[in-house]
Scaffold this active site. Structure first.
Site, PDB file in Angstrom:
ATOM      1  CB  THR A   1      26.098   9.178 -43.889  1.00 48.44           C
ATOM      2  OG1 THR A   1      27.379   9.651 -44.322  1.00 48.44           O
ATOM      3  CG2 THR A   1      26.016   7.686 -44.106  1.00 48.44           C
TER       4      THR A   1
ATOM      5  CD  GLN B   1      31.638  15.217 -46.891  1.00 41.56           C
ATOM      6  OE1 GLN B   1      31.115  14.171 -46.552  1.00 41.56           O
ATOM      7  NE2 GLN B   1      31.827  16.233 -46.050  1.00 41.56           N
TER       8      GLN B   1
ATOM      9  CG  HIS C   1      34.643  14.060 -45.393  1.00 36.57           C
ATOM     10  ND1 HIS C   1      34.914  14.751 -44.238  1.00 36.57           N
ATOM     11  CD2 HIS C   1      33.619  13.194 -45.089  1.00 36.57           C
ATOM     12  CE1 HIS C   1      34.103  14.325 -43.275  1.00 36.57           C
ATOM     13  NE2 HIS C   1      33.312  13.386 -43.771  1.00 36.57           N
TER      14      HIS C   1
ATOM     15  CG  ASN D   1      32.990  14.773 -39.114  1.00 36.03           C
ATOM     16  OD1 ASN D   1      33.265  15.695 -38.347  1.00 36.03           O
ATOM     17  ND2 ASN D   1      31.903  14.777 -39.861  1.00 36.03           N
TER      18      ASN D   1
ATOM     19  CE1 TYR E   1      34.364   8.193 -41.192  1.00 34.93           C
ATOM     20  CE2 TYR E   1      33.670  10.486 -41.294  1.00 34.93           C
ATOM     21  CZ  TYR E   1      33.419   9.163 -40.947  1.00 34.93           C
ATOM     22  OH  TYR E   1      32.229   8.817 -40.347  1.00 34.93           O
TER      23      TYR E   1
ATOM     24  NE  ARG F   1      30.934  19.531 -42.994  1.00 32.54           N
ATOM     25  CZ  ARG F   1      29.948  18.882 -42.374  1.00 32.54           C
ATOM     26  NH1 ARG F   1      29.946  17.567 -42.333  1.00 32.54           N
ATOM     27  NH2 ARG F   1      28.954  19.546 -41.819  1.00 32.54           N
TER      28      ARG F   1
ATOM     29  CG  ASN G   1      34.864   8.256 -36.586  1.00 32.41           C
ATOM     30  OD1 ASN G   1      34.254   7.286 -36.138  1.00 32.41           O
ATOM     31  ND2 ASN G   1      34.542   8.835 -37.741  1.00 32.41           N
TER      32      ASN G   1
ATOM     33  N   GLY H   1      22.055  20.309 -41.023  1.00 35.13           N
ATOM     34  CA  GLY H   1      21.996  18.883 -41.259  1.00 35.13           C
ATOM     35  C   GLY H   1      20.640  18.304 -40.926  1.00 35.13           C
ATOM     36  NE  ARG H   2      21.375  17.030 -35.537  1.00 30.57           N
ATOM     37  CZ  ARG H   2      21.729  17.308 -34.288  1.00 30.57           C
ATOM     38  NH1 ARG H   2      21.388  16.504 -33.312  1.00 30.57           N
ATOM     39  NH2 ARG H   2      22.434  18.394 -34.022  1.00 30.57           N
TER      40      ARG H   2
END
Length: 373
Positions: free
Chosen positions: A27, A102, A179, A182, A184, A231, A239, A326-327
């Site tokens: 994101t 995603q 998705h 995480n 959601y 995923r 969360n 990712g990063r």
């Protein structure tokens, strides 16, 4: 064929990758307003990170206005959004890359300021996440208590995922990632900490997994199993998530996904702190890849705190088929090539992760650009 385990071909459903360095969903909050529309800057960003035969997975993308939970994130439910994404997919394909989007519904991880008509966010049950969230104006506020979805509403959410998948294909995406991770909406249904329902979508593991599996089935019907990934984040606590059934939940879900012959399963290793760069993995949680790869016959992608050496070792010893970064992909647009040649990685600047313009988004140099300077 390369001796490097990360640079061997891999069949992933309907596509064949030339290497196994995958870009994880990230994101970045840079969609054009109004309308949460991908634009030229986003196309440049993804094209920079595309490589021949490599797979990019986009940032989480709203399937409807109700799915929205963060400012400035893109959607895939309007014509303008689809046209914006079409420019992105064309730019990636021009580099020889593959790109999945995603598909996202945030559930309770939202705020009424971002919901249609100022309504409360929706969730499996009227159980708020602990802590704080942001409003549409980036103000920090406590999480609101969400509205529990009625049973009859869930068929519409399933249909929304299926339509979003079809929209994605029309926009040129090679496939979609559902998705289910995480904290959601789909993850909220899976876990006992957030799902207190007494209908056929709550209670037993089979019931709590029902919505995820119905979504996956509908998306498969919409675009084909070979274009669908999922995923999951087993044991993840992001969360405010937790579950009382431990491995039994994840074993059931992954075994069911295996029956559906989807393109890939993307599993996040449990992270102790999503905002930490020094302690990315939870040492007290099980090894998700080691626990579940044997249950899934399709391509198995593992993500979570990997460095080039640990990624190679994970693929070499058969714990995963590919690694999602990712990063490192944020600050290294040519990450696969850097890993291939053993080049030093550019460090990222966390302060520019979310929102803004080019800075920290499209201004990180490639190896070649660094040499030219």
């Amino acid at each position: 064929m390369s001796n490097d385990p990360l640079f061997r071909p891999l069949k992933v459903g309907a596509i064949e990758l030339s290497h196994r360095v995958v870009m994880a969903p990230l994101t970045r909050m840079r969609a054009a307003q109004p309308g949460d529309i991908p634009h030229a800057l986003n196309a440049e960003y993804y094209a920079q990170r595309a490589s021949k035969g490599g797979l990019l997975i986009t940032e989480a993308t709203d399937i409807t206005a109700q799915a929205h939970g963060y400012p400035l994130v893109p959607g895939i439910y309007t014509r303008a959004q689809m046209e914006g994404w079409s420019a992105v997919t064309k730019a990636v394909h021009a580099k020889g890359g593959f790109i999945f989007t995603q598909l996202w519904h945030v559930g309770r991880i939202s705020h009424s300021s971002m919901q249609p008509n100022g309504a409360l966010p929706v969730a499996p049950s009227a159980v708020p996440a602990s802590g704080t969230h942001m409003t549409a104006a980036f103000e920090t506020v406590p999480f609101e208590t969400p509205r529990a979805l009625e049973t009859h509403e869930l068929a519409d959410i399933v249909a929304d995922f299926a339509q979003a998948a079809l929209n994605a294909r029309k926009a040129g995406f090679d496939g979609v990632e559902v998705h289910g991770a995480n904290g959601y909406l789909l993850d909220q249904f899976l876990r006992t900490g957030s799902n207190k329902r007494s209908d056929r979508y709550g209670g037993s593991i089979e019931n709590r997994a029902r919505l995820l599996l119905e979504v996956v089935d509908a998306v498969i019907e919409s675009i084909g199993a070979g274009r669908v990934g999922v995923r999951l984040s087993p044991w993840g606590s992001f969360n405010d998530m937790y579950d009382e059934d431990g491995s039994l939940l994840w074993e059931f879900v992954i075994s069911e996904l295996d029956k559906r012959d989807i393109a890939y399963l993307h599993v996040i290793e449990p992270r102790s702190d999503f905002t930490s760069d020094t302690a990315p993995l939870d040492a007290n949680a099980p090894d998700a890849a080691a626990s579940f790869k044997a249950l899934f016959r399709g391509a198995f992608i593992s993500a979570g705190g990997y460095l080039p050496d640990t990624a190679r070792a994970t693929v070499a010893n058969g714990k995963a088929d590919a690694i999602a970064f990712g990063r490192p992909f944020i600050s290294n647009p040519d990450l696969p090539e850097r890993i291939r040649v053993g080049a030093e990685l550019t460090p990222h600047d966390r302060s520019t992760f979310y929102g803004g313009g080019r800075e920290g988004y499209t201004d990180y140099p490639t190896m070649q650009q660094t040499v030219e300077v």
